[in-house]
Every structure is written in structure tokens, then in C-alpha cells.
Scaffold this motif. Structure first.
Motif, short mmCIF file in Angstrom:
data_model
loop_
_atom_site.label_atom_id
_atom_site.label_comp_id
_atom_site.label_asym_id
_atom_site.label_seq_id
_atom_site.Cartn_x
_atom_site.Cartn_y
_atom_site.Cartn_z
N ARG A 171 7.13 2.35 -6.27
CA ARG A 171 6.03 2.06 -7.20
C ARG A 171 5.11 0.95 -6.70
O ARG A 171 4.35 0.38 -7.49
CB ARG A 171 6.57 1.68 -8.58
CG ARG A 171 7.45 2.73 -9.24
CD ARG A 171 7.93 2.28 -10.60
NE ARG A 171 8.87 3.24 -11.18
CZ ARG A 171 10.00 2.88 -11.80
NH1 ARG A 171 10.29 1.61 -11.93
NH2 ARG A 171 10.79 3.80 -12.29
N ILE A 172 5.12 0.63 -5.42
CA ILE A 172 4.18 -0.35 -4.87
C ILE A 172 3.45 0.26 -3.69
O ILE A 172 3.88 1.27 -3.12
CB ILE A 172 4.89 -1.65 -4.42
CG1 ILE A 172 5.80 -1.37 -3.22
CG2 ILE A 172 5.67 -2.29 -5.57
CD1 ILE A 172 6.32 -2.61 -2.53
N SER A 173 2.34 -0.36 -3.33
CA SER A 173 1.62 0.04 -2.12
C SER A 173 2.25 -0.69 -0.94
O SER A 173 1.97 -1.85 -0.68
CB SER A 173 0.14 -0.32 -2.24
OG SER A 173 -0.47 0.36 -3.30
N LEU A 174 3.13 0.01 -0.25
CA LEU A 174 3.82 -0.56 0.90
C LEU A 174 2.93 -0.48 2.12
O LEU A 174 2.53 0.61 2.53
CB LEU A 174 5.13 0.18 1.15
CG LEU A 174 5.91 -0.28 2.38
CD1 LEU A 174 6.46 -1.69 2.18
CD2 LEU A 174 7.03 0.70 2.72
N ASN A 175 2.60 -1.62 2.70
CA ASN A 175 1.73 -1.67 3.87
C ASN A 175 2.58 -1.73 5.14
O ASN A 175 3.49 -2.55 5.25
CB ASN A 175 0.82 -2.90 3.81
CG ASN A 175 -0.09 -2.85 2.60
OD1 ASN A 175 -1.09 -2.16 2.60
ND2 ASN A 175 0.26 -3.59 1.56
N GLU A 176 2.26 -0.86 6.08
CA GLU A 176 2.96 -0.81 7.36
C GLU A 176 1.95 -1.00 8.49
O GLU A 176 0.75 -0.82 8.30
CB GLU A 176 3.68 0.53 7.50
CG GLU A 176 4.70 0.80 6.40
CD GLU A 176 5.33 2.17 6.51
OE1 GLU A 176 6.52 2.25 6.87
OE2 GLU A 176 4.63 3.17 6.24
N ASN A 177 2.47 -1.35 9.67
CA ASN A 177 1.62 -1.61 10.83
C ASN A 177 1.97 -0.64 11.96
O ASN A 177 3.15 -0.39 12.21
CB ASN A 177 1.79 -3.04 11.34
CG ASN A 177 1.37 -4.09 10.34
OD1 ASN A 177 2.19 -4.63 9.61
ND2 ASN A 177 0.09 -4.38 10.31
N PHE A 178 0.93 -0.12 12.64
CA PHE A 178 1.13 0.79 13.76
C PHE A 178 0.16 0.43 14.89
O PHE A 178 -1.02 0.16 14.63
CB PHE A 178 0.89 2.25 13.34
CG PHE A 178 1.69 2.68 12.16
CD1 PHE A 178 3.06 2.87 12.26
CD2 PHE A 178 1.08 2.91 10.94
CE1 PHE A 178 3.81 3.27 11.16
CE2 PHE A 178 1.81 3.31 9.84
CZ PHE A 178 3.18 3.49 9.95
N ASP A 179 0.66 0.46 16.11
CA ASP A 179 -0.23 0.34 17.28
C ASP A 179 -0.88 1.70 17.54
O ASP A 179 -0.30 2.75 17.27
CB ASP A 179 0.55 -0.09 18.51
CG ASP A 179 1.12 -1.50 18.39
OD1 ASP A 179 0.67 -2.23 17.49
OD2 ASP A 179 2.00 -1.86 19.19
N ALA A 180 -2.11 1.66 18.05
CA ALA A 180 -2.84 2.90 18.30
C ALA A 180 -3.92 2.66 19.33
O ALA A 180 -4.23 1.51 19.70
CB ALA A 180 -3.47 3.42 17.00
N GLU A 181 -4.51 3.74 19.81
CA GLU A 181 -5.67 3.66 20.68
C GLU A 181 -6.69 4.69 20.24
O GLU A 181 -6.34 5.79 19.81
CB GLU A 181 -5.29 3.85 22.16
CG GLU A 181 -4.66 5.18 22.48
CD GLU A 181 -4.33 5.32 23.96
OE1 GLU A 181 -4.47 4.32 24.69
OE2 GLU A 181 -3.94 6.43 24.38
N ASN A 182 -7.96 4.30 20.33
CA ASN A 182 -9.08 5.18 19.97
C ASN A 182 -10.02 5.25 21.16
O ASN A 182 -10.25 4.24 21.85
CB ASN A 182 -9.85 4.64 18.77
CG ASN A 182 -9.01 4.51 17.52
OD1 ASN A 182 -7.81 4.74 17.55
ND2 ASN A 182 -9.63 4.15 16.42
N MET A 183 -10.62 6.39 21.35
CA MET A 183 -11.66 6.53 22.36
C MET A 183 -12.65 7.57 21.88
O MET A 183 -12.31 8.45 21.07
CB MET A 183 -11.08 6.91 23.72
CG MET A 183 -10.33 8.23 23.74
SD MET A 183 -9.49 8.51 25.33
CE MET A 183 -8.15 7.31 25.20
N GLY A 184 -13.89 7.47 22.35
CA GLY A 184 -14.86 8.43 21.87
C GLY A 184 -16.22 8.29 22.50
O GLY A 184 -16.48 7.39 23.33
#
Length: 1000
Positions: free
Chosen positions: A743-756
Motif C-alpha cells: 500500500r505504499i509507493s516503493l521507490n527502487e533504483n536501477f542503472d541504465a544506459e540511453n542512446m539516440g
């Protein structure tokens, strides 16, 4: 030729129609409008007499130079080494961009979606605000006149009297450095002028739409001026509530602005801005609620399940495509704990207080039309925003300018709507005992009488912000210049989210031991404070007796998530500009940010109560509920978090001439961005000897991004063509994403890469014809090794484990070993099944450490079992591997194409325009399952305008969303104890309108 072109447009229209997941019919007149507008341009251009210059080339009018303040100084957009798009007020009128959500139709690699609560997600290059808790900050800094606003009405408020809107793409590490890891949206109003001017505009359209706006510019002597402006919109709803017969999603809003400017000398100027926005209507915060019903298993191993035991293993909704026909079903509500518990509350007659053993939503039929809902409760929407800003500017000598900007903003928000948006079957017995349900009607203190389940939520937000910035800027004649400054921001927010459910109140009232007024039927007194009454086995749970509009906010018969967050931030920043040669310039910037967040946890208290010690009469924790208080929401100890971070950027730009351009700039940039972390909302504070929760992180980490970009900006064909292009690469650390857990907004962290890649083109093809186009290509990838638990698929295909529904005090589903579940299910003991997720003594225990309740391990001859220690991730489930998945709301392609043609008719100009937008498919969540997939969608708008520049008279006939498409633009997954239903969002329907404006 006309027939072939129109035939071509019909094929285009057919292609658009066939990609629409909802509608498969296009009215003939929509095709006709598209054909008329889009074919008129090339035909008219070819039929005109070509005007040739001395070299025999067709003459073209130069595109008007666009000035922006992307680097907080006025520059031509073609000279700014930043990926920035700018739209003037006239541009937005032509494109019918009326609110922030529609900016995606004019800017590459931009996406917009509404969130489930009081915020939204404006994403640039795949980076946005997918974290929705109060402690998170937006990754796209939304600014008014260069002042960032943490909370704003970009989604609700309509643009008016706008000088321009600038969209800066990429992390802004210095001047806009705090939190702008994705970019900046900056809206600049038109400032007072030194001549008298006024304008009035009126508009009518579909859904009984009425709009008025205007401005009044008044010079006050030689040194002062005043500009007043405002806008008002009223429109009937474009969604239908088939149950009440009312239209919903209407609009009733207005905005006003006053700007006073004083320039007593050539070296000093000041302006004061006040702006107010207000809305009060039936706007729906979210769209339809979808679900592919999960019937639950019929067997576990070799054990046949009974009708009652099978419901304990249904999660409510399956993780199936939201585009399937089954998605328009309803959740399997039989397994909801708040439906099961009242079946154990028996009357003196031996009957339970509710007489329904099936799925209470099983007979509800949902329309396949995303613009139709069925609910007994129409939405309520209110928003109010005030902004005050003081700007001072001093020129010190010939080379220095000092700027001061002070901004105060206040934002209030209230939204209420049916939590489910479908109708329950009648479920109550006719009784006057314990919990009175005379005639099969239960009267909830907040929601009133109903014969079935009724649930309503309220999202409410109260925000205040103060900011101050000082900046010193140079204008030396030499190769060096700089800009240095300091700013401070103080932000306070209280975000409240309520869920009212008459089943919660019914259960609480049974334990509450209150009395009801015989005339009103409402609860009027509380007896559970009496030890002689409350010393039994039943906990005392306070029921708020007040109406929804007047709640005392102390009731434990509703869910309240209260989030109190204070943010204070100060920064020192500076940029240096070195003109190395006449054509080469180096920009370097550095920013030091000191962020402090103070979160005050307020644990939720749904159906939590206390008991009395039978010997001493003292209040003790609830024997059954595990509550520590029976009334109110005590605050916990404040949590303080601090971050001190350096960000910045370095840009090298080079102006040159080429044989095929009039002016060309190349730039190479590196930027480092940062966005603060925060605390996750608190769960219920509960006696852990009675109920234990699954382990969750209390906080989440800041975001960081390193970005490299190379780009070029070009002016060609004597200024009639501009072409800009760039390529970028992001290395992202700890991107913040939320999902609803416990019942809460659980915030998680993820590494990522973007290109465009991004391309922007504006071509004044002839004096009368202009073409605008932009293309965005984006590829996002979550880093290898990143994992997260998918609430829609907790077992991840492991056949040795299975999902189990929790008790009423444990919000989330869990997983348990199949062999253990089979043994317990075969017994038919539902209390033992519930204890599989509790890990406690609430309904009995599988472990020898917990005393005082039944030991199921001994009773059923199984090994001791505690999900917190013996199951993966404390019983939450197996983590899904996210390696290589795409970020949410990051379509691979976005495409905008617009064509405009002006036909002179004596003193008048007839302008034909059409704009087409398309984005490719994307995913709504990080898991990238079929359930998460969002299909590609398109949007086509057209307009015909007639203007007389001499008389300042302007008329426009327009059509937005010509093909009346209703694509699902985003979705949001609700909590486990709601059955994992899905709220979806879509576009506004086709709107035909006519406007007329007159300047004086």
C-alpha cells in the motif's frame, strides 16, 4: 493529380486507422478534412506563379529567428549549443498545443503520461519521473520564467499570453542544475510593452466547449507598464458514466496573470508577476480500470480445491495484455480479505452479515469503450495554484549585470473518484444487529448507503515553495565572459492519499462497539474506551462518524497514507565562456548543490485497534489487529537526509561555413547530472508479535547521469531552411522507479544506459508554404544484473512455489512452497492459509518462536516455516531479471510532421495546416512483459485560419484528433489487496472548434 494525392492520403488514413487498438471506424468526413488540408499545400504551391531571383532560383522567405534563454541570456536558438526546441505563443496556437501534455507533438523524444496520484511523468529521452512518492523530485525541471517549480499544474493549466515555451533536452548540470537530469520545460510570459494594446479571444467547440482569453497592456508614464491577461475554459465531459447517466471529465477552470514592470533608468529594471490558476469540475484523475480475471487454481498437486479454498490463491487479475478482450473483466474479489472477514461475522440468527459467497464483481460488465465507465460515484476535481515573482536587474558599469529573482508558489490539489469504476453486486443481509444493514443496505459514515461494495479514493496535496536566485553576468568585449550565481529553495509538501471502502467501515464498526443515532443512522459515540467493554478478545477500532467532506482524519475505518516532506536546497554555480577563436567557443560550468530532505513518517492505521488488559484495565496492543493505537495517526521521528553533489557541463562549439549552408555550428558536450534521493513512505506501525511485514527498503538513492552529446545546427537556403541534428549517450546510475507494494509507493533504483538520435527541420518551402518535421530515435537499456520483484508475477515460473493471498492486516501477496500449501489447503483451514503470509501469530503460527496461538506445524505435521526467513526475499517472491530491458515510457521512435500553407486573399491570409504525430510501441513498467506493452499510436490535427493583420482579426476552425483515436498512452498497476487492477490513460476525443480573436 488531385485524385492521386487524395488517394494517397486515404491510404495514410487507413494505415493510421488500422494501428488504432480501440477504434476501427473512421468517419468519411475525417478523411475528407485530412485530404483537403494535406493536399491543398502541394497543389496550391505548384499552381502559383513562381517568383525567381536574378539567378533563376525560386525565392523563399527566411524563417523568423527564434530567440531563447536556454543559457539564461537571450540568444538565437541556432547559436545555442544545446538540444533545445522553442515554441512561441503563435506556434502553439497553430499547432493547437494548449497544455504541457501536448508538447510531445512538437519535440522529439518527449513523452507525457498522467500518474495515478497528483503528479505526472514528463519524460525526455526516456528519462522522466516514474517515481511517484512525495519524497521524489521531477527529473524534468518545469520552470516559470526561469524559476523551477517542484509542484505545478503543467497537466491541468492551459497556456495563455505566452511569449514562448522552451524545452531543453539532456541534463542541465549548471544553470538549471538541481534535479534536471532529463531536461527543462521553461514557460515565459509576454512582458509589458511601452504601447497600449489589448486582445480578446472567444472559442466554441465540441462538448459544449467555451473558451475566452484576453490581455490588456497599459503603459503608465514613460517608466512603467502593466499587463493583465487571463483565460477561462468550460466544457462538458467527454467521458460517460453509464451508471449515473452523467458526463464526466468536464472542464471548469480559469487563470489570471498581472505583470507590473518598472524601468526608471537604462541601468535598472524591475518586474513583479502574480499568477493564479483555479479548477473545480469532474475531471477524472485516471481512466478506465482494466483486469483479466484470475479465477485461481482448481488443484494444488493432487489436491482438489474447494470453491472457498481456491480463492486464496487468486491474485485478482492476471498479467495479460491490456489490449485483449479479457482485459475488460473485473478482479476476482472473492479472495479479498475485506470480503471474506464479514462472512465470519455472524448474526444471532446464525447468518453472516453479508450473504454473498461469490465474486461481488462477477456480474459487472465493462464497456470496451475507454471513454465509458460505470460507477455510482462521479469524480470530483479541484486545483488551485498561486505564484508571485519579483525580478530585479542592475547594469553595473558597462560589463556587469546583476540579476535577482524571488519566487513564491502555493499549490493545492484535491481529486476524488470511484476506486474501482465498476459496480458490485448486492451483498448485505437484512439485519438490525451488530452492524445494522436494514433492507440489505449498509450506511457508511463517509460514503452513505449502498447495497454492495462501494470504494472511493481521495488524492490531496498541499505545497508551498520559496526560491531566491542571485546571478552576476558579464559582457566583456574580450574572449572571456562568465556567469556566477547562488540560489536557495525551500519546499514543503503534504501529500495525503485516502481509500474509503464501506467494507472497511463495516468490519471496524463490528469491533468498534459504537452506537448509532436512530434518526440519522450514523455512529455517534465510542464505547471501546471503556475497559469493561473492550477487555475481551475483540480490538477497539475507531470509526470516523463524519461525512466525506468533514472527516476528522482520525478514523481507522479508512486507509490514509500521509506524506510530510520538507526540502531545503542551496547551490553555488558558475559558467565560463572562452571565445578561443572567432569561430570556436568553450563553455565550462560547475555547480555545487547542498540538498536536505526532512521526512516525517506517518504510519497508516487501516483496521488497527487496541485492547484492554483484563486485569489492569490498561490499553495494550490489539490482540487481533496488532494496532498500537485505536484512533488517530501519530507521527514518527523525523528522518533527515543530506546530499552534497557537484554537477556541471563542458561544451565546445564551432561555427563554420560549408558550400551547402549559410551558417553551421557543430558542438560536443559532456554533462553530469544529479537528482536527490528520499525516503519511501511508511507502512503501518504494528505490533510485530502479532503481524509481521515483508522486508522493504526505507529509502532510495539519488540519481546520477553522465551524458555525451554531439550535434549540429544549420541554416540553409538563405535562411529558409533550418536543420538540426544530434546524437547522445547517457550512462545512468540509480534511476528511480516506483511500484505499489504494501500500500505504499516503493521507490527502487536501477542503472541504465540511453542512446539516440534527434532531427529537427523547418523549411519555408515558398513564401506561402512551410514544412516542420522532427524525428526522435531512442534506445534504452537497463544494466545487466538489475533485478526487481514483479508484483504481477511473484513466482517467475518456479513450479515449487505458488502465490498466496494475505490476511486483512498483511497488504501484499506472498509466495509459499507448493508442498506446504497443498497440505494446508487440503485441511480447508482458511486461518492457516492466511498465516502463510503473516509470519506471525495473528491466525496461528508455523514457528516455535511465536507463542500464544495455534502451532500449525505441529497440528499438520509439517516442518516449522517462517516466510520472512524461509522464503525468497522474505516471502515477496523471486526477483525478475531486468538485464537489457527498456526503460518505461521510452518509445523507440517519435515522429512529428506539420505542413502549413498561406493563401493571400486581398488583405486577408487563409492558412491551411495539418500536423501528424506518431510514437512507436513502448513499455509501461521495467519488466517489459506482454502485460506492460503499450501499442504504437498516432494523432492527426488540422486547422483552417483566416487573418487580417491590418485589423488584427483572426479566425480559426480546427479539428483535434481527427480520427477520434483512443489509444492507451500509459497505465498504472494498483496494489495486491485491490486485486492488481490496472488504471489506464488515453487521449482526449475528437474536438471540433472555432475561435475568433480581435486585437486593439
Amino acid at each position: 493529380m488531385m485524385m492521386s494525392l487524395c488517394k494517397q492520403e486515404k491510404l495514410i488514413a487507413q494505415a493510421i486507422r488500422t494501428t488504432n487498438p480501440v477504434n476501427n471506424y473512421t468517419p468519411w468526413y475525417s478523411v475528407a478534412i485530412a485530404c483537403l488540408v494535406m493536399t491543398a499545400t502541394p497543389l496550391t504551391a505548384i499552381s502559383q506563379d513562381e517568383q525567381n531571383d536574378e539567378k533563376g532560383n525560386r525565392s523563399r522567405q527566411a524563417i523568423e529567428e527564434v530567440t531563447v534563454t536556454a543559457q539564461k541570456i537571450e540568444q538565437s536558438i541556432q547559436d545555442v549549443p544545446i538540444a533545445v526546441s522553442a515554441l512561441s505563443g503563435d506556434n502553439m496556437d497553430a499547432l493547437k498545443i494548449e497544455r504541457g501534455e501536448e508538447l510531445l507533438r512538437a519535440v522529439p523524444n518527449v513523452n507525457f503520461s498522467k500518474s495515478n496520484f497528483s503528479t505526472y511523468n514528463f519524460s525526455i529521452r526516456g528519462v522522466g519521473t516514474k517515481a511517484v512518492s512525495a519524497a521524489t523530485d521531477p527529473a524534468v525541471a518545469v520552470s516559470f520564467n526561469n524559476a523551477p517549480l517542484i509542484r505545478n499544474r503543467l497537466f491541468e493549466q492551459e497556456f495563455f499570453d505566452v511569449q514562448r515555451v522552451e524545452v531543453l533536452r539532456g541534463p542541465q548540470g549548471t544553470l538549471y542544475g538541481r534535479n534536471a537530469t532529463a531536461g527543462v520545460v521553461n514557460m515565459l510570459p509576454i512582458m509589458p510593452e511601452d504601447e497600449f494594446a489589448s486582445e480578446i479571444k472567444a472559442e466554441i467547440g465540441s462538448f459544449n466547449s467555451k473558451r475566452t482569453s484576453g490581455m490588456f497592456n497599459l503603459p503608465l508614464g514613460e517608466t512603467m507598464a502593466l499587463r493583465l491577461s487571463g483565460a477561462l475554459t468550460k466544457r462538458d465531459g467527454f467521458d460517460t458514466n453509464t451508471y449515473t447517466g452523467n458526463d464526466v471529465n468536464d472542464r471548469d477552470l480559469y487563470s489570471t496573470r498581472a505583470i507590473f514592470e518598472w524601468e526608471p533608468s537604462d541601468t535598472f529594471s524591475a518586474n513583479f508577476i502574480w499568477q493564479h490558476f483555479e479548477e473545480d469540475d469532474k475531471r477524472s484523475r485516471t481512466g478506465k480500470q482494466l483486469c483479466s480475471t484470475d479465477p485461481g487454481p482448481s488443484t494444488i498437486g493432487d489436491t482438489e480445491l474447494t470453491e472457498i479454498t481456491s480463492i486464496f490463491f487468486s491474485q485478482g487479475c492476471l498479467p495479460a495484455s491490456i489490449y485483449s478482450d479479457d482485459a475488460y473483466n473485473t478482479p476476482n474479489g472473492r479472495g479479498f480479505a475485506f470480503v471474506l472477514v464479514p462472512q465470519f461475522i455472524y448474526l444471532d440468527t446464525g447468518e453472516p452479515v453479508i450473504n454473498y459467497y461469490g465474486n461481488p464483481y462477477g456480474n459487472a460488465e465493462q464497456s470496451r469503450d475507454l471513454r465509458e465507465i460505470a460507477t455510482s460515484y462521479d469524480p470530483v476535481f479541484r486545483a488551485e495554484n498561486d505564484l508571485v515573482q519579483l525580478n530585479l536587474e542592475w547594469e553595473i558599469g558597462n560589463s556587469f549585470t546583476l540579476f535577482s529573482q524571488s519566487t513564491y508558489a502555493k499549490d493545492d490539489y484535491y481529486s476524488s473518484q470511484d476506486y474501482n469504476r465498476y459496480i458490485s453486486d448486492p451483498i448485505f443481509n437484512d439485519s438490525a444487529e451488530f452492524v445494522p444493514t436494514p433492507g440489505g443496505i449498509y450506511t457508511d459514515p463517509q460514503l452513505g448507503p449502498s447495497d454492495g461494495i462501494l470504494a472511493v479514493d481521495v488524492s490531496r496535496s498541499d505545497n508551498k515553495q520559496w526560491s531566491q536566485e542571485f546571478r552576476l553576468q558579464t559582457s566583456f568585449d574580450g574572449p572571456w565572459n562568465f556567469s556566477v550565481g547562488a540560489n536557495y529553495l525551500d519546499f514543503k509538501t503534504q501529500d495525503d492519499y485516502f481509500v474509503f471502502n464501506n467494507m472497511f467501515s463495516l468490519i471496524a464498526e463490528y469491533f468498534y462497539n459504537g452506537t448509532r443515532d436512530p434518526d440519522t443512522g450514523l455512529l455517534v459515540s465510542e464505547k471501546c474506551v471503556d475497559p469493561e467493554v473492550g477487555a475481551g478478545d475483540m480490538d477497539c477500532i475507531y470509526v470516523d462518524p463524519n461525512s466525506l467532506e468533514n472527516i476528522d482524519e482520525e478514523g481507522h475505518n479508512y486507509f490514509l497514507s500521509r506524506n510530510l516532506v520538507e526540502t531545503s536546497s542551496w547551490a553555488l554555480f558558475g559558467e565560463a565562456y572562452w571565445q578561443i577563436t572567432e569561430d570556436v567557443k568553450l563553455t565550462t560550468g560547475l555547480r555545487y548543490t547542498d540538498d536536505r530532505k526532512r521526512s516525517t513518517p506517518v504510519p497508516s492505521q487501516l483496521l488497527l485497534g487496541t485492547s484492554f488488559d483484563s486485569e489492569t484495565g490498561e490499553i495494550i496492543s490489539g490482540r487481533r489487529s496488532g494496532g498500537l493505537v485505536h484512533r488517530g495517526y501519530p507521527e514518527g521521528d523525523q528522518v533527515t537526509q543530506e546530499w552534497q553533489e557537484y554537477t556541471g557541463r563542458a561544451v565546445l562549439d564551432w561555427h563554420t561555413e560549408t558550400p551547402f549552408t549559410d551558417d553551421t555550428m557543430f558542438y560536443l558536450s559532456f554533462a553530469h547530472g544529479y537528482k536527490g534521493g528520499g525516503t519511501n513512505p511508511p507502512r503501518a506501525k504494528i505490533d510485530s508479535t502479532v503481524v509481521q511485514y515483508q522486508p522493504l527498503e526505507d529509502s532510495f538513492e539519488p540519481e546520477f547521469v553522465n551524458a555525451i552529446e554531439i550535434g549540429t545546427k544549420n541554416v540553409m537556403l538563405d535562411g529558409s531552411l533550418t536543420f538540426n541534428a544530434n546524437a547522445f549517450y547517457y550512462d545512468y546510475s540509480d534511476y528511480q522507479v516506483s511500484q505499489i507494494v504494501d500500500r505504499i509507493s516503493l521507490n527502487e533504483n536501477f542503472d541504465a544506459e540511453n542512446m539516440g538520435l534527434e532531427f529537427e527541420l523547418a523549411w519555408q518551402f515558398t513564401d506561402s508554404t512551410r514544412v516542420d518535421m522532427n524525428i526522435g530515435y531512442l534506445k534504452t537499456r537497463i544494466a545487466d544484473g538489475e533485478k526487481s520483484i514483479d508484483v504481477m508475477n511473484r513466482t517467475q515460473g518456479n513450479e515449487d512455489w505458488m502465490l498466496v493471498r494475505p490476511s486483512i492486516q498483511v497488504p501484499s501477496n506472498c509466495i509459499a512452497p507448493v508442498d506446504l500449501v497443498e497440505t494446508i489447503a487440503a485441511s480447508g483451514n482458511v486461518l492457516a492459509i492466511w498465516s502463510l503470509c503473516a509470519g506471525s501469530a495473528l491466525y496461528g503460527s508455523f514457528t516455535p518462536e511465536i507463542e500464544g496461538f495455534a502451532r500449525w506445524d505441529i497440528l499438520y505435521g509439517v516442518d516449522p516455516y517462517n516466510p520472512l526467513t524461509d522464503a525468497p526475499n522474505g516471502g515477496r517472491g523471486f526477483a525478475a531479471d531486468l538485464s537489457g530491458n527498456e526503460l518505461p515510457n521510452a518509445p523507440r521512435f517519435t515522429f512529428n510532421f506539420g505542413v502549413e500553407h498561406v493563401i493571400p486573399i486581398e488583405d486577408w491570409d487563409l492558412t491551411l495546416r495539418a500536423d501528424y504525430y506518431r510514437q512507436s510501441e513502448s513499455y509501461a513498467r521495467v519488466y517489459n512483459t506482454e502485460y506492460d506493452r503499450l501499442k504504437a499510436w498516432s494523432n492527426l490535427n488540422a486547422s483552417v485560419s483566416l487573418s487580417n493583420p491590418n485589423s488584427e482579426l483572426y479566425m480559426q476552425l480546427y479539428v483535434k484528433n481527427i480520427f477520434d483515436d483512443a489509444p492507451i498512452t500509459d497505465m498504472f498497476t494498483n496494489s495486491d489487496d485491490s486485486g492488481l487492477t490496472t488504471n489506464v490513460f488515453t487521449l482526449e476525443p475528437r474536438i471540433l472548434g472555432f475561435s475568433i480573436s480581435k486585437g486593439f
